[in-house]
Design a protein around this motif. Structure first.
Motif, PDB file in Angstrom:
ATOM      1  N   ASP A  87       0.468 -41.152  44.083  1.00  0.00           N
ATOM      2  CA  ASP A  87      -0.967 -41.111  43.767  1.00  0.00           C
ATOM      3  C   ASP A  87      -1.243 -41.949  42.506  1.00  0.00           C
ATOM      4  O   ASP A  87      -0.328 -42.247  41.729  1.00  0.00           O
ATOM      5  CB  ASP A  87      -1.325 -39.631  43.548  1.00  0.00           C
ATOM      6  N   ASP A 147      -4.690 -41.762  40.311  1.00  0.00           N
ATOM      7  CA  ASP A 147      -5.408 -41.027  39.259  1.00  0.00           C
ATOM      8  C   ASP A 147      -4.673 -39.730  38.923  1.00  0.00           C
ATOM      9  O   ASP A 147      -4.435 -38.906  39.792  1.00  0.00           O
ATOM     10  CB  ASP A 147      -6.836 -40.680  39.725  1.00  0.00           C
ATOM     11  N   GLY A 148      -4.298 -39.583  37.670  1.00  0.00           N
ATOM     12  CA  GLY A 148      -3.619 -38.358  37.252  1.00  0.00           C
ATOM     13  C   GLY A 148      -2.117 -38.407  37.443  1.00  0.00           C
ATOM     14  O   GLY A 148      -1.414 -37.438  37.136  1.00  0.00           O
ATOM     15  N   ASP A 187       1.583 -36.147  43.844  1.00  0.00           N
ATOM     16  CA  ASP A 187       0.144 -36.085  43.591  1.00  0.00           C
ATOM     17  C   ASP A 187      -0.121 -34.975  42.569  1.00  0.00           C
ATOM     18  O   ASP A 187       0.617 -33.996  42.504  1.00  0.00           O
ATOM     19  CB  ASP A 187      -0.572 -35.766  44.917  1.00  0.00           C
ATOM     20  N   ASP A 188      -1.185 -35.144  41.801  1.00  0.00           N
ATOM     21  CA  ASP A 188      -1.546 -34.104  40.831  1.00  0.00           C
ATOM     22  C   ASP A 188      -2.535 -33.099  41.422  1.00  0.00           C
ATOM     23  O   ASP A 188      -2.807 -32.065  40.833  1.00  0.00           O
ATOM     24  CB  ASP A 188      -2.166 -34.736  39.564  1.00  0.00           C
TER      25      ASP A 188
HETATM   26 MG   LIG Z   1      -4.734 -37.735  41.574  1.00  0.00          MG
END
Ligand SMILES: [Mg+2]
Length: 164
Positions: free
Chosen positions: A6, A8-9, A122-123
């Motif tokens: 992922d 973002d984050g 992933d976050d």
């Molecule tokens: Mg993310």
């Protein structure tokens, strides 16, 4: 082994900045529709170029790549074409040899790819739930190292080398 990372984050620390923008505009953080509307109008070129990496993410992805253990792709949700272009431009500059896949926010990441025996880092818990439901391997990314999660968690991407 296919490995999807992922953006973002996980690669860039965009989440605190995005949350701050939403709060300034009095948008409820749980209102997905309003959030998407705001995200679609942001200057993503500026955001990706001014947001710091998380725990040297780019260097770690390069390390993962050199290990030859994984087929790596960056898998990111987007709310607008401008966001997609800004992210691809950024990644093309930082990680030219790695596959980049954009997914419209309305579509599950798990519906876009073959999930079986593939890892998603992933976050965001919802993405991980959808991924495991489709038979994939979910890894939670979080910088909060003392928290316990539903899935195996990492705070630095090169920790994948110990897990697989
Ligand atoms: Mg993310």
């Amino acid at each position: 082994m296919n490995l999807y990372i992922d953006f973002d984050g996980v690669i860039l620390d965009t989440i605190p900045l995005l949350d701050r923008i939403l709060l300034e505009r009095n948008i409820d953080l749980k209102d997905e529709y309003k959030k998407r509307e705001v995200y679609a109008r942001l200057d993503w070129e500026k955001i990706v170029n001014e947001t710091p990496q998380i725990n040297d993410s780019i260097k770690h992805i390069d390390r993962l790549r050199k290990s030859n253990k994984f087929n790596i792709a960056i898998l990111t949700h987007v709310n607008s074409m401008q966001e997609a272009i800004a992210k691809i431009n950024y990644l093309e500059k930082e990680l030219p040899d790695i596959t980049k896949i954009i997914v419209p926010k309305e579509i599950s990441k798990a519906k876009m790819l073959e999930t079986k025996n593939a890892i998603l880092v992933d976050d965001y818990g919802v993405n991980l739930d959808e991924w495991s439901k489709e038979g994939g391997i979910s890894i939670k990314f979080s910088t909060k190292v003392d928290k316990v999660y539903k899935y195996k968690s990492i705070s630095k991407l090169d920790q994948l080398l110990d897990l697989f």
